[in-house]
Design a protein around this motif. Structure first.
Motif, short mmCIF file in Angstrom:
data_model
loop_
_atom_site.label_atom_id
_atom_site.label_comp_id
_atom_site.label_asym_id
_atom_site.label_seq_id
_atom_site.Cartn_x
_atom_site.Cartn_y
_atom_site.Cartn_z
N SER A 179 0.95 -1.25 0.12
CA SER A 179 -0.02 -0.08 0.03
C SER A 179 0.77 1.24 -0.06
O SER A 179 1.47 1.70 1.03
N LEU A 180 1.14 1.92 -1.13
CA LEU A 180 2.06 2.89 -1.32
C LEU A 180 1.45 4.14 -1.46
O LEU A 180 0.05 4.32 -2.07
N ILE A 189 5.51 1.93 -11.12
CA ILE A 189 4.87 1.41 -12.40
C ILE A 189 5.49 2.01 -13.59
O ILE A 189 5.96 1.39 -14.71
N GLU A 190 5.78 3.48 -13.71
CA GLU A 190 6.56 3.97 -14.79
C GLU A 190 8.25 3.20 -14.98
O GLU A 190 8.44 3.12 -16.15
N THR A 191 8.57 3.04 -13.90
CA THR A 191 9.90 2.24 -14.19
C THR A 191 9.90 0.69 -14.17
O THR A 191 10.94 0.06 -14.06
N ALA A 192 8.58 0.19 -14.35
CA ALA A 192 8.61 -1.21 -14.52
C ALA A 192 8.67 -2.18 -13.47
O ALA A 192 9.02 -3.41 -13.81
N TRP A 193 8.86 -1.71 -12.23
CA TRP A 193 8.90 -2.65 -11.15
C TRP A 193 7.76 -3.05 -10.73
O TRP A 193 7.70 -3.96 -9.71
N GLY A 194 6.80 -2.73 -11.25
CA GLY A 194 5.41 -3.45 -10.51
C GLY A 194 4.20 -2.63 -11.44
O GLY A 194 4.33 -2.03 -12.43
N GLN A 195 3.09 -3.10 -11.10
CA GLN A 195 1.75 -2.45 -11.57
C GLN A 195 0.74 -2.68 -10.38
O GLN A 195 0.78 -3.15 -9.07
N ARG A 196 -0.34 -1.91 -10.92
CA ARG A 196 -1.39 -1.84 -9.72
C ARG A 196 -2.31 -3.19 -9.71
O ARG A 196 -2.29 -4.04 -10.81
N HIS A 197 -3.13 -3.21 -8.83
CA HIS A 197 -3.97 -4.34 -8.70
C HIS A 197 -5.39 -4.04 -9.44
O HIS A 197 -5.62 -2.74 -9.94
N ARG A 198 -5.87 -5.11 -10.12
CA ARG A 198 -7.23 -4.71 -11.13
C ARG A 198 -8.25 -4.17 -10.17
O ARG A 198 -9.14 -3.56 -10.74
N LEU A 199 -8.24 -4.34 -8.88
CA LEU A 199 -9.34 -3.61 -8.08
C LEU A 199 -8.99 -2.36 -7.47
O LEU A 199 -9.59 -1.77 -6.81
N SER A 200 -7.68 -1.91 -7.69
CA SER A 200 -7.08 -0.62 -7.07
C SER A 200 -8.20 0.39 -7.79
O SER A 200 -8.31 0.54 -9.12
N THR A 202 -11.28 1.04 -7.12
CA THR A 202 -12.44 0.43 -6.96
C THR A 202 -12.57 -0.02 -5.50
O THR A 202 -13.09 0.63 -4.35
N MET A 203 -12.30 -1.48 -5.28
CA MET A 203 -12.58 -1.87 -4.09
C MET A 203 -11.17 -2.00 -3.18
O MET A 203 -11.28 -2.10 -1.96
N LEU A 204 -9.92 -1.41 -3.69
CA LEU A 204 -9.03 -1.23 -3.02
C LEU A 204 -8.53 0.18 -3.68
O LEU A 204 -8.94 0.82 -4.34
N GLY A 205 -7.73 0.73 -2.78
CA GLY A 205 -7.11 2.17 -2.92
C GLY A 205 -6.12 2.09 -4.24
O GLY A 205 -5.44 1.20 -4.63
N TRP A 206 -5.73 3.46 -4.61
CA TRP A 206 -5.32 3.42 -6.02
C TRP A 206 -3.82 3.12 -5.79
O TRP A 206 -3.03 2.59 -6.63
#
Length: 245
Positions: A179-180, A189-200, A202-206
């Protein structure tokens, strides 16, 4: 052959095709094992229902107006807690199946030795901050340990949906949910270390973000910075997080 027979044949063919696709999807889901949902037909159906609230743009850094999202996420969400310099991750992103849950990588997985070091870091960070953090079973992923805000502390807005949880490691692959802050999630995300959850969003925070499993020593050091950023964001109004090597 009559028109009716053509129609019946078409329906049978379409139904068989859909059943084959569904079976492959279900088999791939079960292969990921237990997680926050059971690794069976019931869990598969549940994650399909979640699709109504999910998004597919998980590698889009910030599909929101930052000021509006920051106001909804609470104080400090627009602040950066990562070091100023964050190099891009080497290579292509790992393969992530498109399930709403679980979110896992099936390529570039961490070794058993690496995962042991990752869990050790969460424990060490907790020991260094006993009044701020706790290391308890996850409230989201089932019987796996997670880094959480100490139960005696008031949860900031961005940890309310996760019930105080800020980080957990996925045992099969070594990927991590964090949770960042919105600013840190965007940089990762911009530097390709990760990605958001599909529920960010909506059901989870951005800022609920999947960080890919570290593959080597350099990536492990980067991963520690990501976990530290999540802890510092969670404790921004409570106290200073003591970092560990």
């Amino acid at each position: 052959m009559s028109t009716t027979q053509y129609l019946v044949g078409g329906v049978v063919f379409a139904s068989a095709t859909l059943l084959a696709i569904a079976y492959r999807d279900y088999s791939a889901y079960c292969a990921l094992g237990d997680h926050g949902l059971p690794g069976n037909f019931s869990g598969w159906c549940t994650q399909l229902r979640f699709t109504r609230n999910s998004r597919k743009d998980t590698t889009v850094p910030a599909p929101y107006d930052l000021a509006t999202a920051a106001a909804a996420a609470g104080p400090h969400s627009a602040e950066a807690f990562l070091p100023a310099h964050l190099p891009a991750r080497d290579g292509a992103r790992p393969k992530i199946p498109g399930f709403t849950a679980p979110q896992r990588q099936v390529t570039d997985m961490a070794s058993a030795a690496m995962k042991e070091r990752m869990y050790g870091y969460l424990e060490a960070l907790t020991r260094a901050n006993p009044a701020l953090l706790q290391y308890e079973l996850s409230t989201l992923e089932g019987p796996v340990p997670a880094l959480q805000l100490h139960r005696d502390q008031t949860r900031p807005k961005h940890l309310q949906r996760t019930r105080g949880e800020m980080a957990h490691i996925h045992p099969p692959d070594g990927s991590t949910h964090l949770s960042l802050s919105l600013a840190d999630s965007r940089r990762i995300i911009e530097t390709a270390w990760g990605q958001r959850h599909r529920l960010s969003g909506t059901m989870l925070g951005w800022g609920y973000t999947l960080v890919y499993a570290p593959r080597n020593e350099n990536e492990f050091q980067q991963w520690k910075d990501f976990v530290a950023a999540a802890a510092k964001y969670a404790c921004a109004d409570i106290g200073k997080v003591q970092l560990v090597v």
